[in-house]
Scaffold this active site. Structure first.
Site, mmCIF file in Angstrom:
data_model
loop_
_atom_site.group_PDB
_atom_site.id
_atom_site.type_symbol
_atom_site.label_atom_id
_atom_site.label_comp_id
_atom_site.label_asym_id
_atom_site.label_seq_id
_atom_site.Cartn_x
_atom_site.Cartn_y
_atom_site.Cartn_z
ATOM 1 N N CYS A 34 -39.904 8.701 -13.958
ATOM 2 C CA CYS A 34 -38.667 9.102 -14.631
ATOM 3 C C CYS A 34 -38.652 10.564 -15.041
ATOM 4 O O CYS A 34 -37.639 11.260 -14.879
ATOM 5 C CB CYS A 34 -38.408 8.210 -15.841
ATOM 6 S SG CYS A 34 -39.637 8.386 -17.181
ATOM 7 N N HIS A 48 -39.841 7.408 -21.744
ATOM 8 C CA HIS A 48 -38.799 7.424 -20.716
ATOM 9 C C HIS A 48 -37.962 8.692 -20.870
ATOM 10 O O HIS A 48 -37.716 9.156 -21.992
ATOM 11 C CB HIS A 48 -37.896 6.196 -20.810
ATOM 12 C CG HIS A 48 -36.896 6.142 -19.688
ATOM 13 N ND1 HIS A 48 -37.274 5.939 -18.383
ATOM 14 C CD2 HIS A 48 -35.541 6.293 -19.668
ATOM 15 C CE1 HIS A 48 -36.201 5.954 -17.612
ATOM 16 N NE2 HIS A 48 -35.139 6.173 -18.359
ATOM 17 N N ASP A 91 -28.986 8.167 -15.085
ATOM 18 C CA ASP A 91 -30.410 7.885 -14.907
ATOM 19 C C ASP A 91 -30.717 7.693 -13.425
ATOM 20 O O ASP A 91 -30.137 6.830 -12.768
ATOM 21 C CB ASP A 91 -30.807 6.629 -15.693
ATOM 22 C CG ASP A 91 -32.302 6.566 -15.955
ATOM 23 O OD1 ASP A 91 -33.075 7.025 -15.094
ATOM 24 O OD2 ASP A 91 -32.702 6.046 -17.019
#
Length: 262
Positions: free
Chosen positions: A69, A109, A124
């Site tokens: 991520c 994250h 995202d």
């Protein structure tokens, strides 16, 4: 046009002349999800590098690898900025469904927030097979893509001030928590994510330093590869194949374009 913008468009097969707008952003998110895998091979092979714009370009756009991520969303953040979007990065806590609690690693994250016409949206590209593929407004409306339904709820707690909820197509019957994030503590310097990379690489409770994992969305569903299995979802139908070391490398190259060392 910058090197990043040019190479990112090339990897996604987007013409240099095409203007990226808020209205066409959904298409870019879908292309990103199918072209660039979520994977941890650099962590497993112990060849991580500092998180910087230059290193992300080299890893994901020149070598055509994927990432986690903090890599995928950082790169997409730079792409958004270079195409005229007002974007920032934010950190969040991932929720563990099996344990029914947030991970103990802290805010590891990384996600993106953009502002368009005085409204804030979450984007995202680094949440594995759980990607919304849409800009999700912080005002609570549900957005739908071929990957499922997604919404953001306001919250007040130690994990952040908002939470992303999702209901994946063919997989979830009820809404579940994806992660909480803090919209008030935004980030523009990606070097902060070196701390996250260290935790992901070294912490005993990290889910990404135990064995290789690769996953990527497809136009029909998604594909996921581990050292022991290859799972394909196509229009709600799932097939699972046991794999050995030789087959693992074949599938890594064939489906993800990744050449693992281990």
């Amino acid at each position: 046009m910058s090197k990043l913008n040019e190479l990112f468009r090339k990897r996604l097969n987007i013409p240099e002349s095409e203007n990226i707008t808020f209205e066409t952003l959904d298409q870019v998110l879908e292309k990103t999800a199918t072209a660039i895998p979520f994977e941890n091979i650099c962590v497993i092979d112990n060849r991580t590098r500092d998180i910087s714009k230059e290193n992300l370009i080299e890893k994901i756009l020149v070598k055509k690898e994927g990432g986690l991520c903090y890599e995928l969303n950082s790169l997409f953040y730079f792409f958004l900025i270079e195409n005229g979007f007002h974007a920032v990065l934010a950190r969040g806590d991932v929720y563990e469904i099996a344990a029914q609690e947030y991970q103990t690693l802290g805010r590891t994250h990384v996600t993106i927030l953009i502002t368009h016409e005085e409204r804030t949206y979450l984007i995202d590209t680094g949440f594995g097979g759980n990607l919304p593929l849409r800009s999700v407004p912080l005002t609570g409306e549900t957005v739908t893509s071929y990957n499922g339904e997604f919404r953001i709820k306001k919250m007040n707690g130690e994990h952040g001030d908002y939470v992303l909820e999702l209901k994946l197509r063919h997989k979830d019957k009820d809404w579940r928590i994806g992660y909480a994030f803090d919209s008030k503590k935004t980030i523009t310097d990606v070097s902060e994510f070196n701390e996250i990379q260290t935790i992901i690489s070294e912490h005993k409770n990290s889910p990404f330093n135990k064995h290789p994992l690769m996953t990527r969305l497809t136009n029909q569903g998604n594909v996921t590869l581990t050292p022991t299995s290859f799972t394909q979802w196509e229009d709600g139908n799932v097939t699972k194949e046991k794999v050995d070391k030789v087959r693992f490398k074949e599938l890594a190259i064939g489906h993800f374009g990744i050449h693992p060392d281990s």
